[in-house]
Design an enzyme around this catalytic site. Structure first.
Site, mmCIF file in Angstrom:
data_model
loop_
_atom_site.group_PDB
_atom_site.id
_atom_site.type_symbol
_atom_site.label_atom_id
_atom_site.label_comp_id
_atom_site.label_asym_id
_atom_site.label_seq_id
_atom_site.Cartn_x
_atom_site.Cartn_y
_atom_site.Cartn_z
ATOM 1 N N GLN A 71 0.827 -1.193 0.000
ATOM 2 C CA GLN A 71 0.000 0.000 0.000
ATOM 3 C C GLN A 71 0.866 1.249 0.000
ATOM 4 O O GLN A 71 0.609 2.216 -0.709
ATOM 5 C CB GLN A 71 -0.904 -0.011 1.237
ATOM 6 C CG GLN A 71 -1.929 1.075 1.233
ATOM 7 C CD GLN A 71 -2.788 1.006 -0.005
ATOM 8 O OE1 GLN A 71 -3.213 -0.062 -0.427
ATOM 9 N NE2 GLN A 71 -3.022 2.143 -0.637
ATOM 10 N N ASP B 29 -6.291 -6.285 -6.230
ATOM 11 C CA ASP B 29 -5.865 -5.235 -7.152
ATOM 12 C C ASP B 29 -5.808 -5.753 -8.581
ATOM 13 O O ASP B 29 -5.962 -4.987 -9.531
ATOM 14 C CB ASP B 29 -4.467 -4.726 -6.772
ATOM 15 C CG ASP B 29 -4.496 -3.851 -5.542
ATOM 16 O OD1 ASP B 29 -5.575 -3.338 -5.218
ATOM 17 O OD2 ASP B 29 -3.437 -3.686 -4.905
ATOM 18 N N GLU C 147 -10.533 1.923 2.780
ATOM 19 C CA GLU C 147 -10.731 1.463 1.400
ATOM 20 C C GLU C 147 -10.490 -0.052 1.331
ATOM 21 O O GLU C 147 -11.317 -0.804 0.845
ATOM 22 C CB GLU C 147 -9.746 2.193 0.481
ATOM 23 C CG GLU C 147 -9.854 1.797 -0.974
ATOM 24 C CD GLU C 147 -8.702 2.360 -1.808
ATOM 25 O OE1 GLU C 147 -7.709 2.843 -1.220
ATOM 26 O OE2 GLU C 147 -8.782 2.288 -3.045
ATOM 27 N N HIS C 148 -9.329 -0.473 1.824
ATOM 28 C CA HIS C 148 -9.004 -1.898 1.873
ATOM 29 C C HIS C 148 -8.896 -2.327 3.333
ATOM 30 O O HIS C 148 -8.230 -1.654 4.115
ATOM 31 C CB HIS C 148 -7.648 -2.185 1.224
ATOM 32 C CG HIS C 148 -7.536 -1.714 -0.187
ATOM 33 N ND1 HIS C 148 -6.939 -0.521 -0.524
ATOM 34 C CD2 HIS C 148 -7.925 -2.280 -1.361
ATOM 35 C CE1 HIS C 148 -6.972 -0.362 -1.845
ATOM 36 N NE2 HIS C 148 -7.568 -1.412 -2.372
ATOM 37 N N HIS D 34 2.346 3.084 -3.173
ATOM 38 C CA HIS D 34 1.512 3.850 -4.106
ATOM 39 C C HIS D 34 1.896 5.323 -4.158
ATOM 40 O O HIS D 34 1.874 5.946 -5.212
ATOM 41 C CB HIS D 34 0.031 3.734 -3.736
ATOM 42 C CG HIS D 34 -0.636 2.536 -4.321
ATOM 43 N ND1 HIS D 34 -0.668 2.303 -5.677
ATOM 44 C CD2 HIS D 34 -1.292 1.501 -3.749
ATOM 45 C CE1 HIS D 34 -1.323 1.168 -5.907
ATOM 46 N NE2 HIS D 34 -1.703 0.662 -4.763
ATOM 47 N N HIS E 137 -53.200 16.866 -9.647
ATOM 48 C CA HIS E 137 -52.801 15.483 -9.385
ATOM 49 C C HIS E 137 -54.029 14.657 -9.006
ATOM 50 O O HIS E 137 -54.196 13.524 -9.434
ATOM 51 C CB HIS E 137 -51.790 15.419 -8.235
ATOM 52 C CG HIS E 137 -50.389 15.772 -8.642
ATOM 53 N ND1 HIS E 137 -50.054 17.015 -9.090
ATOM 54 C CD2 HIS E 137 -49.246 15.032 -8.671
ATOM 55 C CE1 HIS E 137 -48.750 17.036 -9.377
ATOM 56 N NE2 HIS E 137 -48.245 15.838 -9.133
#
Lengths: 427, 427
Positions: A255, A356, A322-323, A258, A415
């Protein structure tokens, strides 16, 4: 790595704070490129492709011959890997198809829901040092299963005017209908307004740097939908003594590589595990080619000791990673109890990198706490649900009175009248 | 009404143009109220509630005693109507529940998708002349089925500090957990940041005037999701000679009474039907209490003759109406072929007002052409999908090689290493 023991609940917010991003100062640039592209189309794309990518292009469109050439440049091994990944992503996303939901809510009142594809979608794939061909699989495969008619891809060319062969190979394999060599803000603007060569789309997907992120946000102002708001990638691992410290360390580092703003957190009910992982991270970090980037991200990362599983789970839900990797004996406690996470990886043999690339799940996921309200990209991201209803004479007689009362109470006489007329005709 | 015969394809865009809205000039107001609420919370809410709603409130929260009082003020007839509507909406939205999707993409690689509720949602219900209690049913019922833990409702009080009884009755009936007497920009800001009395939420739903619309858009900048972008309501009817002109006219008018900027279109392959409907609209318009509003919207409305069904359908798909009524003999041609619409009403006895109130479908729908990329509110709007994966030793041996190749090709060595370590441990 910062070690934190049993943080007080009132400090959770501070402990879990993500690296801040400020985008305000680039909004002006983005807005001005948008209006230029809106007004002058392709000519503006050419100007910025020369300026930002250093490439002078006559034609943005990737020709059939370039696709052929690209295929020849991708190794057989990589082609097979991409094909396996594609097959798994296809299997998992095809399983997400939903049937028409049909119900007769009252005799004679038939209601149903169907999902239909978004006709035109745009995929943005960044260029730069690492060609993210895997993201093409994650976006083009479900777009095709959904039945999108136009799947447009934009990616910046190198200064030689070419696109990485693996990107072209993946795009061709996954049924992208048109590929354009345009990147950055100008690509998002082109798909938002349409130009002489690039079609306007209804929804834009894909990652990008902060300029692309702000451009996608601006695109929504002009009526285009986007997959989700973006932010730096992040991983939270929860591990007890049943975890393998070297595996955990390798996940944290994958991670961290990145970017320097990647967020990495380890939560554990075992102080020993925290120490072991810290040691393993040091060992493995030195072997990495991207160790400078990973090292900076690791310096900001956190090792958090929590007294028990219940509090650990609450902390994780407060963060909404996220993960999320779960390497604990009582893995079901965490997988059943997790309320906010993009994608969850369970057990010692489930590295995040599997998701991934090749397990079949999607890697376009909500970061920055957005897992609290957004899911990751999935088949439904390329469709929209529509409802239908058909009411018989009997049906309108059954629910007509209720509609009349409610319309009257809301002060909407017309209506009511639409029902009254029909009821009268049946008297 | 404007009659248009067989418009040329190049003119469709102009013919279908929606009334333009400009919002830029109110953005500053919205931003400044947002930052005031962010900084000073409840005190600012009090200030603006006094300024805009003319009410001095000590406490924004609606008390249990007020709910009791409200129930006594709602007629039995209306209570029963609301209960019937609620039952139908519940039936249809419960049917939208999806099972966990589980697939073994490769032996030993188990992937699944589950939907979990968004924990905290906010509903905004406008005040003003018409109390839109029906919208509460459309939002709170699915929120409860989804399992949202906190369902917060904000609605502006009248100058007497009270909220319309029908709104309170519906909110209580549908399981809203907290009701606050705050409206407008300040309500959206309160749910975005949280104040001393109003909790922060993760997603905001509901209609509103242009201030509320811009405020919801701004909320997304601060990490809150919204149901969908808003715009004036619209209806397109496609009718042939099998339609009842008086019914069609009543439907067009029920849309027109929403506001002067409502958009009303009739498409027909029969010139006779266009003439008949035009005549019927004149007749019925004069009977309406809101005839001034409806009359203005009708003046801008369009009667479009199309030579054949195929072209009519293409035109409709180009427009992407929020509401589509199909009153034609070959109704399946249209219902199967429609690509872009929010909700579809089929047959002579299916007025749009049925879906507005009681058939069971949701009335929170994409307008302004957003039907091309957004579905209406449904059960999934209150949930997010999460993916899970668990890989066995066998599984990682099967897909590990592919992950290694792809990670290597993307230049992400640590991603590769997370797999290599595991594969080595199994040698």
């Amino acid at each position: 790595m910062q070690k934190i023991y049993n943080p007080l609940r009132e400090d959770w917010k501070a402990v879990l704070k993500r690296p801040t991003q400020t985008v305000d100062d680039i909004e002006e640039t983005v807005e001005s490129i948008f209006s230029e592209v809106h007004e002058n189309g392709d000519a503006v794309l050419k100007k910025y492709t020369e300026k930002f990518d250093g490439a002078r292009l006559k034609d943005f469109s990737v020709a059939q011959s370039e696709l052929k050439e690209a295929k020849a440049l991708v190794s057989q091994e990589l082609q097979h890997a991409i094909q396996l990944a594609k097959k798994n992503i296809e299997t998992f996303h095809k399983a997400q198809r939903t049937n028409r939901v049909e119900v007769e809510t009252v005799n004679g009142v038939r209601c149903w829901q169907e999902k239909r594809p978004i006709q035109k979608v745009g995929l943005y794939i960044p260029g730069g040092t690492a060609p993210l061909f895997s993201t093409i699989l994650m976006l083009a495969v479900p777009a095709n299963i959904a039945g999108c008619e136009e799947v447009v891809l934009c990616t910046p060319p190198g200064s030689d005017g070419k696109v990485d062969p693996a990107i072209l190979y993946a795009a061709d394999l996954c049924g992208v209908t048109q590929i354009f060599k345009v990147g950055g803000i100008q690509a998002i603007a082109a798909m938002t307004f349409g130009t002489e060569s690039i079609p306007q789309v209804y929804k834009i997907f894909g990652p990008g740097n902060q300029y692309v992120t702000v451009a996608k946000q601006l695109a929504t102002k002009y009526g285009v939908a986007i997959d989700m708001p973006a932010g730096p990638s992040e991983l939270l691992v929860v591990a007890d003594d049943s975890a393998d410290a070297s595996f955990v360390a390798s996940d944290l580092l994958s991670q961290a590589e990145h970017g320097v703003d990647s967020q990495v957190i380890l939560v554990s009910t075992s102080k020993t595990m925290l120490d072991k992982v810290e040691w393993e991270v040091e060992l493995q970090l030195n072997e990495l080619p991207r160790k400078e980037i990973a090292g900076k991200a690791i310096a900001n990362s956190k090792l958090i000791f929590m007294e028990d599983d219940a509090n650990a789970l609450e902390l994780i839900n407060e963060y909404g990673p996220e993960h999320l990797i779960i390497c604990t004996e009582n893995e079901n406690f965490y997988s059943n109890g997790i309320k906010n996470a993009g994608s969850v990886f369970i057990g010692n043999y489930t590295p995040e990198s599997a998701g991934d690339y090749a397990s079949g799940t999607n890697h376009t996921l909500p970061t920055n706490g957005y897992a609290k309200q957004y899911g990751g990209v999935n088949l439904d991201s390329f469709m929209k649900s529509m409802t239908f209803q058909k009411i018989s004479k009997e049906g309108i007689q059954k629910i007509g009175g209720a509609i009349e009362s409610m319309a009257e109470a809301e002060g909407l006489q017309a209506h009511k009248n639409a029902v009254t007329l029909r009821l009268k005709s049946l008297e």
